[in-house]
Design a protein around this motif. Structure first.
Motif, PDB file in Angstrom:
ATOM      1  N   ARG A 107      32.870  11.028 -13.867  1.00  0.00           N
ATOM      2  CA  ARG A 107      31.769  10.854 -12.906  1.00  0.00           C
ATOM      3  C   ARG A 107      30.544  11.674 -13.292  1.00  0.00           C
ATOM      4  O   ARG A 107      30.020  12.457 -12.514  1.00  0.00           O
ATOM      5  CB  ARG A 107      32.237  11.207 -11.497  1.00  0.00           C
ATOM      6  N   ILE A 108      30.101  11.491 -14.510  1.00  0.00           N
ATOM      7  CA  ILE A 108      28.916  12.177 -15.020  1.00  0.00           C
ATOM      8  C   ILE A 108      27.767  11.188 -15.047  1.00  0.00           C
ATOM      9  O   ILE A 108      27.914  10.066 -15.523  1.00  0.00           O
ATOM     10  CB  ILE A 108      29.191  12.742 -16.424  1.00  0.00           C
ATOM     11  N   LYS A 109      26.608  11.596 -14.532  1.00  0.00           N
ATOM     12  CA  LYS A 109      25.486  10.675 -14.408  1.00  0.00           C
ATOM     13  C   LYS A 109      24.416  10.877 -15.473  1.00  0.00           C
ATOM     14  O   LYS A 109      23.833   9.928 -15.964  1.00  0.00           O
ATOM     15  CB  LYS A 109      24.867  10.789 -13.017  1.00  0.00           C
ATOM     16  N   SER A 110      24.126  12.137 -15.825  1.00  0.00           N
ATOM     17  CA  SER A 110      23.063  12.420 -16.798  1.00  0.00           C
ATOM     18  C   SER A 110      23.566  13.443 -17.816  1.00  0.00           C
ATOM     19  O   SER A 110      23.178  14.615 -17.782  1.00  0.00           O
ATOM     20  CB  SER A 110      21.814  12.948 -16.088  1.00  0.00           C
ATOM     21  N   PRO A 111      24.443  13.018 -18.737  1.00  0.00           N
ATOM     22  CA  PRO A 111      25.081  13.987 -19.632  1.00  0.00           C
ATOM     23  C   PRO A 111      24.162  14.514 -20.729  1.00  0.00           C
ATOM     24  O   PRO A 111      23.329  13.794 -21.275  1.00  0.00           O
ATOM     25  CB  PRO A 111      26.238  13.181 -20.245  1.00  0.00           C
ATOM     26  N   SER A 112      24.329  15.801 -21.011  1.00  0.00           N
ATOM     27  CA  SER A 112      23.771  16.428 -22.209  1.00  0.00           C
ATOM     28  C   SER A 112      24.951  16.845 -23.075  1.00  0.00           C
ATOM     29  O   SER A 112      25.977  17.303 -22.559  1.00  0.00           O
ATOM     30  CB  SER A 112      22.915  17.641 -21.853  1.00  0.00           C
ATOM     31  N   LEU A 113      24.815  16.671 -24.394  1.00  0.00           N
ATOM     32  CA  LEU A 113      25.952  16.859 -25.293  1.00  0.00           C
ATOM     33  C   LEU A 113      25.650  17.909 -26.358  1.00  0.00           C
ATOM     34  O   LEU A 113      24.552  17.949 -26.920  1.00  0.00           O
ATOM     35  CB  LEU A 113      26.297  15.534 -26.001  1.00  0.00           C
ATOM     36  N   ARG A 114      26.667  18.737 -26.639  1.00  0.00           N
ATOM     37  CA  ARG A 114      26.553  19.676 -27.744  1.00  0.00           C
ATOM     38  C   ARG A 114      27.943  20.093 -28.192  1.00  0.00           C
ATOM     39  O   ARG A 114      28.913  20.015 -27.421  1.00  0.00           O
ATOM     40  CB  ARG A 114      25.737  20.905 -27.350  1.00  0.00           C
ATOM     41  N   THR A 115      28.046  20.502 -29.430  1.00  0.00           N
ATOM     42  CA  THR A 115      29.270  21.107 -29.930  1.00  0.00           C
ATOM     43  C   THR A 115      29.008  22.603 -30.097  1.00  0.00           C
ATOM     44  O   THR A 115      27.920  23.098 -29.769  1.00  0.00           O
ATOM     45  CB  THR A 115      29.681  20.493 -31.270  1.00  0.00           C
ATOM     46  N   PHE A 149      28.908   6.546 -26.498  1.00  0.00           N
ATOM     47  CA  PHE A 149      29.736   7.608 -25.933  1.00  0.00           C
ATOM     48  C   PHE A 149      29.212   8.023 -24.559  1.00  0.00           C
ATOM     49  O   PHE A 149      29.979   8.188 -23.600  1.00  0.00           O
ATOM     50  CB  PHE A 149      29.748   8.792 -26.894  1.00  0.00           C
ATOM     51  N   MET A 150      27.903   8.178 -24.443  1.00  0.00           N
ATOM     52  CA  MET A 150      27.309   8.550 -23.160  1.00  0.00           C
ATOM     53  C   MET A 150      27.511   7.464 -22.114  1.00  0.00           C
ATOM     54  O   MET A 150      27.778   7.757 -20.937  1.00  0.00           O
ATOM     55  CB  MET A 150      25.818   8.850 -23.341  1.00  0.00           C
ATOM     56  N   ASN A 151      27.412   6.195 -22.525  1.00  0.00           N
ATOM     57  CA  ASN A 151      27.648   5.099 -21.576  1.00  0.00           C
ATOM     58  C   ASN A 151      29.073   5.124 -21.047  1.00  0.00           C
ATOM     59  O   ASN A 151      29.318   4.891 -19.858  1.00  0.00           O
ATOM     60  CB  ASN A 151      27.367   3.752 -22.252  1.00  0.00           C
ATOM     61  N   ALA A 152      30.021   5.414 -21.933  1.00  0.00           N
ATOM     62  CA  ALA A 152      31.421   5.487 -21.512  1.00  0.00           C
ATOM     63  C   ALA A 152      31.634   6.623 -20.517  1.00  0.00           C
ATOM     64  O   ALA A 152      32.400   6.499 -19.555  1.00  0.00           O
ATOM     65  CB  ALA A 152      32.323   5.673 -22.732  1.00  0.00           C
ATOM     66  N   LEU A 153      30.945   7.739 -20.728  1.00  0.00           N
ATOM     67  CA  LEU A 153      31.078   8.884 -19.821  1.00  0.00           C
ATOM     68  C   LEU A 153      30.538   8.556 -18.434  1.00  0.00           C
ATOM     69  O   LEU A 153      31.149   8.891 -17.419  1.00  0.00           O
ATOM     70  CB  LEU A 153      30.344  10.097 -20.393  1.00  0.00           C
ATOM     71  N   THR A 154      29.376   7.925 -18.386  1.00  0.00           N
ATOM     72  CA  THR A 154      28.747   7.634 -17.096  1.00  0.00           C
ATOM     73  C   THR A 154      29.498   6.552 -16.325  1.00  0.00           C
ATOM     74  O   THR A 154      29.411   6.491 -15.100  1.00  0.00           O
ATOM     75  CB  THR A 154      27.287   7.205 -17.281  1.00  0.00           C
ATOM     76  N   GLU A 155      30.244   5.700 -17.043  1.00  0.00           N
ATOM     77  CA  GLU A 155      31.007   4.643 -16.380  1.00  0.00           C
ATOM     78  C   GLU A 155      32.415   5.085 -16.013  1.00  0.00           C
ATOM     79  O   GLU A 155      33.123   4.383 -15.299  1.00  0.00           O
ATOM     80  CB  GLU A 155      31.088   3.410 -17.291  1.00  0.00           C
ATOM     81  N   LEU A 190      39.800   8.869  -7.171  1.00  0.00           N
ATOM     82  CA  LEU A 190      38.721   8.168  -6.482  1.00  0.00           C
ATOM     83  C   LEU A 190      38.324   6.924  -7.254  1.00  0.00           C
ATOM     84  O   LEU A 190      38.203   6.953  -8.477  1.00  0.00           O
ATOM     85  CB  LEU A 190      37.503   9.082  -6.327  1.00  0.00           C
ATOM     86  N   GLY A 191      38.121   5.843  -6.541  1.00  0.00           N
ATOM     87  CA  GLY A 191      37.567   4.660  -7.180  1.00  0.00           C
ATOM     88  C   GLY A 191      36.076   4.843  -7.396  1.00  0.00           C
ATOM     89  O   GLY A 191      35.465   5.776  -6.882  1.00  0.00           O
ATOM     90  N   LYS A 192      35.497   3.949  -8.145  1.00  0.00           N
ATOM     91  CA  LYS A 192      34.064   4.026  -8.385  1.00  0.00           C
ATOM     92  C   LYS A 192      33.325   3.776  -7.082  1.00  0.00           C
ATOM     93  O   LYS A 192      33.560   2.782  -6.397  1.00  0.00           O
ATOM     94  CB  LYS A 192      33.635   2.997  -9.441  1.00  0.00           C
ATOM     95  N   GLN A 193      32.440   4.709  -6.712  1.00  0.00           N
ATOM     96  CA  GLN A 193      31.742   4.604  -5.430  1.00  0.00           C
ATOM     97  C   GLN A 193      30.802   3.417  -5.438  1.00  0.00           C
ATOM     98  O   GLN A 193      29.941   3.280  -6.282  1.00  0.00           O
ATOM     99  CB  GLN A 193      30.960   5.871  -5.136  1.00  0.00           C
ATOM    100  N   GLN A 194      30.975   2.536  -4.453  1.00  0.00           N
ATOM    101  CA  GLN A 194      30.151   1.344  -4.367  1.00  0.00           C
ATOM    102  C   GLN A 194      29.449   1.210  -3.020  1.00  0.00           C
ATOM    103  O   GLN A 194      28.659   0.309  -2.832  1.00  0.00           O
ATOM    104  CB  GLN A 194      31.011   0.102  -4.617  1.00  0.00           C
ATOM    105  N   THR A 195      29.785   2.094  -2.087  1.00  0.00           N
ATOM    106  CA  THR A 195      29.159   2.055  -0.769  1.00  0.00           C
ATOM    107  C   THR A 195      28.628   3.430  -0.410  1.00  0.00           C
ATOM    108  O   THR A 195      29.124   4.440  -0.896  1.00  0.00           O
ATOM    109  CB  THR A 195      30.170   1.613   0.300  1.00  0.00           C
ATOM    110  N   PHE A 196      27.622   3.458   0.472  1.00  0.00           N
ATOM    111  CA  PHE A 196      26.935   4.704   0.764  1.00  0.00           C
ATOM    112  C   PHE A 196      26.652   4.821   2.254  1.00  0.00           C
ATOM    113  O   PHE A 196      26.375   3.828   2.924  1.00  0.00           O
ATOM    114  CB  PHE A 196      25.615   4.773  -0.024  1.00  0.00           C
ATOM    115  N   PRO A 197      26.708   6.048   2.800  1.00  0.00           N
ATOM    116  CA  PRO A 197      26.425   6.244   4.224  1.00  0.00           C
ATOM    117  C   PRO A 197      24.991   5.858   4.560  1.00  0.00           C
ATOM    118  O   PRO A 197      24.054   6.211   3.830  1.00  0.00           O
ATOM    119  CB  PRO A 197      26.652   7.750   4.425  1.00  0.00           C
ATOM    120  N   ILE A 198      24.813   5.148   5.649  1.00  0.00           N
ATOM    121  CA  ILE A 198      23.499   4.642   6.013  1.00  0.00           C
ATOM    122  C   ILE A 198      22.507   5.765   6.271  1.00  0.00           C
ATOM    123  O   ILE A 198      21.327   5.647   5.942  1.00  0.00           O
ATOM    124  CB  ILE A 198      23.603   3.711   7.249  1.00  0.00           C
TER     125      ILE A 198
END
Length: 420
Positions: free
Chosen positions: A360-368, A349-355, A195-203
């Protein structure tokens, strides 16, 4: 007798003829006869999403008599030109409720149980009752959720716990359909990077049920700007126009408890809306319901590949076999190798994940396994872990160590093996 009722009688007669004998492509285990039709009528089928009008009509006319449907949207006046189960008097009412009522009036003997809400509102026990799940959803997040839920439900000691998932979707003149057998075939998550990055949305989504910050921005630009400034064209190079969009979208987001609306996001969001083409919806819904009929009766082999349809210039279809990924976070059992820069902070790292289109992660929480790096919620823990965002990622994750990433919208975690 109405047109749909006439078609229902005709189609059921034809269906009985089809199921009364085998064909050249029938499964070896297929036993034609009235028992097949009775089984089809007793099978519980679940459907959800924007293809609901076409799918409900097709299922009801194909011999399925126990259908459940979920949709969280309400009817907008813009739906009336293509979603034929709705009328002017239905505007602002639940799509699921109105569609179920309409079909049951026209096709006698069919029971449709509607639910006005999200698919996430229901638990695994609810989905366990169905024999087939059909999704015509317009949201990637919702697709990922139902895919992961059905995979998690599979119990190797209980064959009935495996629920075939039929997925269909459209975007303008393009569409796709596929059959997913949870834990057996490639799942939806395996092919997410297609999937490409979603740029359009159903009205209808941005107008009635916004779920993302982008929905709020599109609402402000596509619906509110023309309403407030009917004679003025929106100019995204004008700072005053952008500021108005940002302020309006932010108010909308707060109204629906949506976070993430920023000035920069407002500038970057595209202004195109997905066109909904009735003919494309009909083709893809027909494909999905054909697969449901084949799975339920074994009268023919079900689709073992990913079918893509394009009607831009001519009628064209293409199929391919998607591969199951061992590192898939849903159906695989291996962590994904991920290379980062040694200078990255946790925030980088979080910015790279969301982009990333892959995750396709929008609000990541991270732990090891040993450390909590950053948590989005609850607020107390978010505040406590916020100082870690500016620290180097290497302070928390060593070379080759796995980091677990969770997102509130997903019922699974993504595991990455970090390399520098």
């Amino acid at each position: 007798m109405t047109a749909m009722e006439t078609n229902g009688v005709t189609k059921r007669t034809v269906l009985r003829r089809i199921l009364s004998r085998g064909g050249p492509f029938s499964d070896e285990a297929y036993v034609p006869g009235p028992e097949v039709y009775d089984f089809l009528a007793d099978l519980k089928v679940f459907g959800a999403g924007g293809l609901g009008c076409e799918i409900l009509k097709n299922l009801a006319l194909s011999g399925f008599t126990d259908i459940h449907v979920i949709d969280m949207d309400t009817i907008d006046i813009s739906n009336l030109n293509r979603q034929f189960l709705f009328r002017q008097a239905d505007v602002s009412k639940s799509k699921a409720l109105c569609a179920a009522e309409f079909v049951m009036k026209r096709v006698k003997g069919v029971k449709i149980t509607p639910y006005f809400g999200k698919i996430q509102d229901k638990d695994e026990e609810y989905y366990m009752q169905f024999g087939i799940v059909i999704c015509g959803l317009d949201s990637v997040e919702a697709r990922r959720w139902i895919n992961a839920t059905l995979v998690n439900m599979v119990n190797m000691n209980d064959p009935d716990s495996l629920k075939p998932l039929i997925d269909g979707g459209t975007e303008g003149f393009k569409g796709q359909s596929r059959v997913i057998l949870p834990t057996i075939t490639s799942c939806y998550e395996c092919t997410l990077d297609m999937l490409g990055k979603q740029q359009t949305f159903p009205i209808c989504t941005i107008a009635n049920t916004p779920r993302l910050p982008e929905h709020c921005i599109e609402w402000a630009s596509v619906l509110e700007w023309p309403k407030n400034f009917p004679e003025k064209k929106l100019d995204m190079d004008d700072p005053e126009h952008v500021q108005w969009l940002y302020d309006t979208a932010l108010r909308r987001a707060r109204q629906f408890n949506i976070s993430g609306v920023t000035y920069s996001l407002t500038q970057g969001v595209a202004k195109n809306i997905i066109p909904a083409i009735a003919s494309t919806n009909a083709v893809i819904a027909a494909s999905c319901c054909n697969e449901a009929l084949k799975i339920a009766t074994t009268c023919n082999p079900y689709l073992s590949s990913y079918m893509m349809y394009s009607g831009n210039d001519s009628v064209y279809t293409y199929t391919f076999d998607p591969e199951k990924k061992e590192e898939c976070p849903v159906c695989g059992n291996l962590a994904t190798d991920y290379t980062t820069d040694v200078s990255w902070t946790v925030q980088d790292f979080m910015n790279a994940l969301t982009e990333s289109v892959q995750f396709r992660i929008k609000s990541p929480s991270l732990r090891t396994a040993e450390k909590i790096i950053y948590l989005q919620a609850p607020p107390q823990l978010e505040e406590a872990t916020r100082p870690n965002l500016v620290k180097p990622l290497q302070d928390f994750v060593s070379e080759g160590e796995e980091v677990s990433i969770t997102d509130p919208s997903l019922p699974f975690s993504v595991k990455l093996r970090i390399h520098y």
